[in-house]
Design an enzyme around this catalytic site. Structure first.
Site, short mmCIF file in Angstrom:
data_model
loop_
_atom_site.label_atom_id
_atom_site.label_comp_id
_atom_site.label_asym_id
_atom_site.label_seq_id
_atom_site.Cartn_x
_atom_site.Cartn_y
_atom_site.Cartn_z
N ASP A 59 8.66 -8.97 -19.86
CA ASP A 59 7.82 -8.45 -19.04
C ASP A 59 8.85 -8.43 -17.51
O ASP A 59 9.73 -9.08 -17.62
CB ASP A 59 6.52 -9.32 -18.76
CG ASP A 59 5.47 -8.45 -18.16
OD1 ASP A 59 5.76 -7.14 -17.58
OD2 ASP A 59 4.11 -8.58 -18.06
N ASP A 60 8.28 -7.65 -16.64
CA ASP A 60 9.10 -7.59 -15.37
C ASP A 60 8.80 -8.74 -14.66
O ASP A 60 9.84 -9.48 -14.31
CB ASP A 60 8.77 -6.30 -14.53
CG ASP A 60 7.31 -6.36 -14.39
OD1 ASP A 60 6.40 -5.71 -15.15
OD2 ASP A 60 6.77 -6.85 -13.42
N GLY A 92 -1.45 1.31 -4.62
CA GLY A 92 -2.95 0.77 -4.06
C GLY A 92 -3.96 1.56 -4.77
O GLY A 92 -3.86 2.89 -4.90
N CYS A 132 0.82 -1.10 0.00
CA CYS A 132 -0.05 0.03 0.04
C CYS A 132 0.98 1.11 -0.03
O CYS A 132 2.25 1.20 0.43
CB CYS A 132 -0.78 0.10 1.38
SG CYS A 132 -2.11 -1.32 1.70
N ASN A 179 1.31 -0.31 5.80
CA ASN A 179 1.72 -1.13 4.69
C ASN A 179 2.27 -2.49 4.95
O ASN A 179 3.46 -2.21 5.83
CB ASN A 179 2.58 -0.16 3.78
CG ASN A 179 3.33 -0.95 2.49
OD1 ASN A 179 4.21 -0.74 2.02
ND2 ASN A 179 2.67 -2.00 1.99
N GLY A 180 1.80 -3.52 4.65
CA GLY A 180 2.35 -4.80 5.01
C GLY A 180 1.40 -5.82 5.36
O GLY A 180 -0.12 -5.56 5.08
N TYR A 211 8.58 -4.99 -9.47
CA TYR A 211 7.46 -4.31 -9.99
C TYR A 211 6.74 -3.37 -9.16
O TYR A 211 6.24 -2.29 -9.70
CB TYR A 211 6.37 -5.52 -10.20
CG TYR A 211 4.92 -5.22 -10.09
CD1 TYR A 211 4.34 -4.82 -11.50
CD2 TYR A 211 4.27 -5.24 -9.00
CE1 TYR A 211 3.05 -4.34 -11.81
CE2 TYR A 211 2.64 -4.89 -9.32
CZ TYR A 211 2.32 -4.47 -10.60
OH TYR A 211 0.87 -4.04 -10.61
N SER A 226 5.73 -1.48 -16.44
CA SER A 226 7.08 -1.69 -15.50
C SER A 226 8.30 -2.30 -16.23
O SER A 226 9.33 -2.26 -15.56
CB SER A 226 6.86 -2.57 -14.04
OG SER A 226 5.72 -1.98 -13.54
O1 LIG Z 1 1.22 -12.80 -14.67
P1 LIG Z 1 0.32 -11.59 -14.20
O2 LIG Z 1 -0.62 -12.18 -13.06
O3 LIG Z 1 -0.42 -11.19 -15.21
O4 LIG Z 1 1.11 -10.52 -13.47
C1 LIG Z 1 2.36 -9.94 -14.01
C2 LIG Z 1 1.93 -8.69 -14.74
O5 LIG Z 1 1.29 -7.67 -14.07
C3 LIG Z 1 2.05 -6.61 -13.76
O6 LIG Z 1 1.51 -5.61 -14.66
P2 LIG Z 1 0.42 -4.29 -14.27
O7 LIG Z 1 -0.55 -4.13 -15.26
O8 LIG Z 1 -0.11 -4.59 -12.93
O9 LIG Z 1 1.31 -3.09 -13.95
P3 LIG Z 1 2.33 -2.34 -14.92
O10 LIG Z 1 1.56 -1.19 -15.74
O11 LIG Z 1 3.02 -1.38 -13.88
O12 LIG Z 1 3.32 -3.19 -15.79
C4 LIG Z 1 3.51 -7.13 -14.08
O13 LIG Z 1 4.26 -5.95 -14.77
C5 LIG Z 1 3.07 -7.89 -15.27
O14 LIG Z 1 2.99 -7.26 -16.32
N1 LIG Z 2 -0.78 -4.22 0.77
C1 LIG Z 2 -1.08 -3.85 1.98
O1 LIG Z 2 0.12 -2.94 2.56
C2 LIG Z 2 -2.15 -3.97 2.76
C3 LIG Z 2 -2.30 -3.50 4.21
C4 LIG Z 2 -3.37 -4.19 4.81
N2 LIG Z 2 -2.77 -5.77 5.14
C5 LIG Z 2 -4.77 -4.23 4.15
O2 LIG Z 2 -5.06 -5.40 3.89
O3 LIG Z 2 -5.32 -3.38 4.36
MG LIG Z 3 3.20 -4.99 -16.33
#
Ligand SMILES: O=P(O)(O)OC[C@H]1O[C@H](OP(=O)(O)OP(=O)(O)O)[C@H](O)[C@@H]1O
Ligand SMILES: NC(=O)CC[C@H](N)C(=O)O
Ligand SMILES: [Mg+2]
Length: 508
Positions: free
Chosen positions: A367-368, A28, A2, A102-103, A259, A305
């Site tokens: 992809d990342d 988030g 978050c 966050n966590g 990411y 990313s």
């Molecule tokens: O295998 P998956 O479950 O699809 O997850 C991985 C993908 O999700 C994320 O992208 P996202 O669209 O969330 O964000 P970005 O625009 O920052 O790349 C990440 O960069 C990958 O592209």
């Molecule tokens: N991603 C997070 O840091 C989540 C914080 C908290 N565990 C929630 O679910 O709201």
């Molecule tokens: Mg992506």
């Protein structure tokens, strides 16, 4: 993950917190909230949705005061659709405390029972953050003997909190009338840093998840909060700090560099952008040893990313880097959306192929990371539909084989495409002609090289090693049951989808 922020200033902080939350929006997208404090009175506004949708002018006007905090939520515990679980959380005793987190706490369930049995505190939601604020409240009550509350008493309470809660946590809390408290778990899993603003009018201190929030709001980065450390900024702006954990070690979450974080942030001494470049470089080495680069015509990133890694890889193998997919900036990040149905639909709404970059070419898509395989499966198919000859796929991160319990929403191994599957099986699933993954040790080496003082990372989703050492089979079962209990309410899913599509993503 978050995004969290806290600020003490000489001027009203509502706009400052709003701006910081916009800079943290990529962390988030499900809910957002701000609390400000004037004297000892707290003002709160929180709701589901992205920052721009949650805060209207009338809401901003109702947030007076020179002290405050805020959060953008990506749920990892409880219910993604519950307004009550949006942060900040508030308890009225002792003093009046407001908290953002966050966590993810791994012992939230046991603590919930304990809080009722011993402290007679009632927890009304499934959120681990509500548990956390009640633990802090109880320990502050025990530590605070006389008024006024001293920084030493606050640190004593944080020491006790460290002793009770387990998992990952970066926390910012307001203690009404006294100041702003920030602390980080003894393993330093989730990021937290602080900076200061100079000037007669604008002087102040800001604590935030990422350095980008400090820079973008005119604060000069001072340092990261150390693992286990607590920082208390009193209402006069004086900074007090103390190490509150007996044996703290720094193990930042590797997925932040892969990411989660924005590339222009620096986390625990490591530039996220540079980490992604380095991952691209080792991925190139791995690719060269797996297949002849002469078979590739063009390298295409999957926005957003993966761009730095793809760029570096292309340069290293001596092939052109081209933008083959256009991202619709009004669709949020797909991975952090709740519900597989929404995620799947959003990939095609988010990314569209530019035919000319694919027609008759052998393309290497980078992809990342590949987590559930949602993105890669769709993208490979889109590249083929756009006329590509061969479609190769490379992931700048190693296979994600293990669930994450520290604040990334992948609690069950079954949802991970790489769990119990060979690389060949994954290749078949996503439909690529070849699939190349980063190596775990190489990733740790090249990211770790950017801060020689750092000895280890929290990389459990890649290596199955849970750094806090207390995660049991029972914990995974509990998380799985919680996920099942959340269900897949189709109406809610559609609602989520609408919200996500209406809102623009600020992700870097
Ligand atoms: O295998 P998956 O479950 O699809 O997850 C991985 C993908 O999700 C994320 O992208 P996202 O669209 O969330 O964000 P970005 O625009 O920052 O790349 C990440 O960069 C990958 O592209
Ligand atoms: N991603 C997070 O840091 C989540 C914080 C908290 N565990 C929630 O679910 O709201
Ligand atoms: Mg992506």
């Amino acid at each position: 993950m978050c995004g969290i922020v806290g600020v003490i200033s000489k001027q009203p902080v509502n706009q400052l917190i709003y701006d910081a939350l916009l800079l943290l929006q990529h962390r988030g997208q499900d809910a957002a909230g701000i609390v400000t404090m004037q004297g000892t009175k707290c003002f709160m506004h929180k709701a589901r949705g992205m920052v721009r949708d949650v805060f209207r002018t009338r809401n901003m006007r109702a947030l007076p005061g020179t002290v405050g905090l805020g959060q953008v939520r990506y749920p990892t515990a409880g219910n993604a659709y519950s307004e009550e679980e949006a942060q900040p959380f508030y308890v009225n005793a002792p003093f009046g405390i407001v908290l953002v987190h966050n966590g993810n706490l791994t012992n939230a369930h046991d603590l919930k029972k304990e809080l009722f049995a011993i402290d007679r505190r009632h927890i009304n939601t499934e959120s681990d953050t509500e548990v956390l604020i009640n633990i802090l409240a109880h320990e502050l009550e025990v530590a605070a003997r006389n008024l006024p509350l001293s920084p030493e008493e606050v640190f004593k309470a944080v020491r006790a909190v460290h002793g009770r809660i387990k998992g990952s946590y970066a926390v910012v809390a307001l203690i009404a009338g006294y100041g702003l408290l920030a602390f980080r778990d003894p393993y330093g899993i989730r990021p937290l840093c602080f900076g200061t603003a100079e000037g007669e009018e604008t002087a102040g201190v800001m604590v935030a998840s990422e350095s980008v929030a400090l820079e973008g709001t005119g604060h000069k980065f001072q340092r990261d909060v150390a693992p286990g450390e607590a920082i208390f900024i009193d209402t006069e702006g004086r900074i007090h700090s103390e190490q509150c954990a007996p044996s703290a070690t720094l193990n930042p979450c590797m997925f932040e560099y892969v990411y989660l974080a924005r590339p222009d942030s620096v986390i625990d001494g490591i530039s996220v952008y540079q980490a992604r470049l380095n991952m691209g470089e080792t991925l190139a080495q791995r690719l060269i040893s797996t297949m002849p680069p002469s078979e590739i015509d063009v390298v295409i990133p999957i926005p957003e990313s993966s761009r730095p890694s793809a760029m570096q890889l292309a340069q290293k193998i001596g092939k052109p880097y081209r933008e083959g997919f256009v991202k619709n900036r009004y669709v949020g990040r797909t991975f952090i959306m709740p519900g597989q149905g929404v995620r799947k639909k959003s990939v095609r709404q988010k990314l569209n192929a530019i035919g000319v970059e694919f027609k008759g070419r052998n393309v290497l898509l980078v992809d990342d990371s590949i987590v559930r395989g949602t993105t890669s499966k769709e993208i490979v198919q889109m590249a083929r539909e756009a006329g590509a000859n061969k479609v190769y796929m490379a992931s700048a991160a190693p296979p994600v084989r293990y669930p994450n319990v520290y604040g990334i929403d992948m609690p069950t191994k079954e949802e991970l495409i790489a769990h119990n599957r060979s690389i060949e099986e994954i290749r078949q699933f996503i439909g690529a002609d070849a699939l190349i993954y980063q190596d775990v040790d190489a990733m740790k080496r090249v990211v770790g090289a950017l801060n020689p003082a750092l000895r280890s990372f929290e990389a459990s989703c890649f290596d199955g090693h849970y750094i806090t050492g207390d995660v049991s089979v029972k914990d995974f079962e509990t998380m799985k049951a919680q996920r099942a209990a959340q269900g897949g309410d189709e109406e809610e899913m559609a609602d989520r989808s609408r919200l996500a599509l209406q809102s623009g993503s600020e992700a870097g």
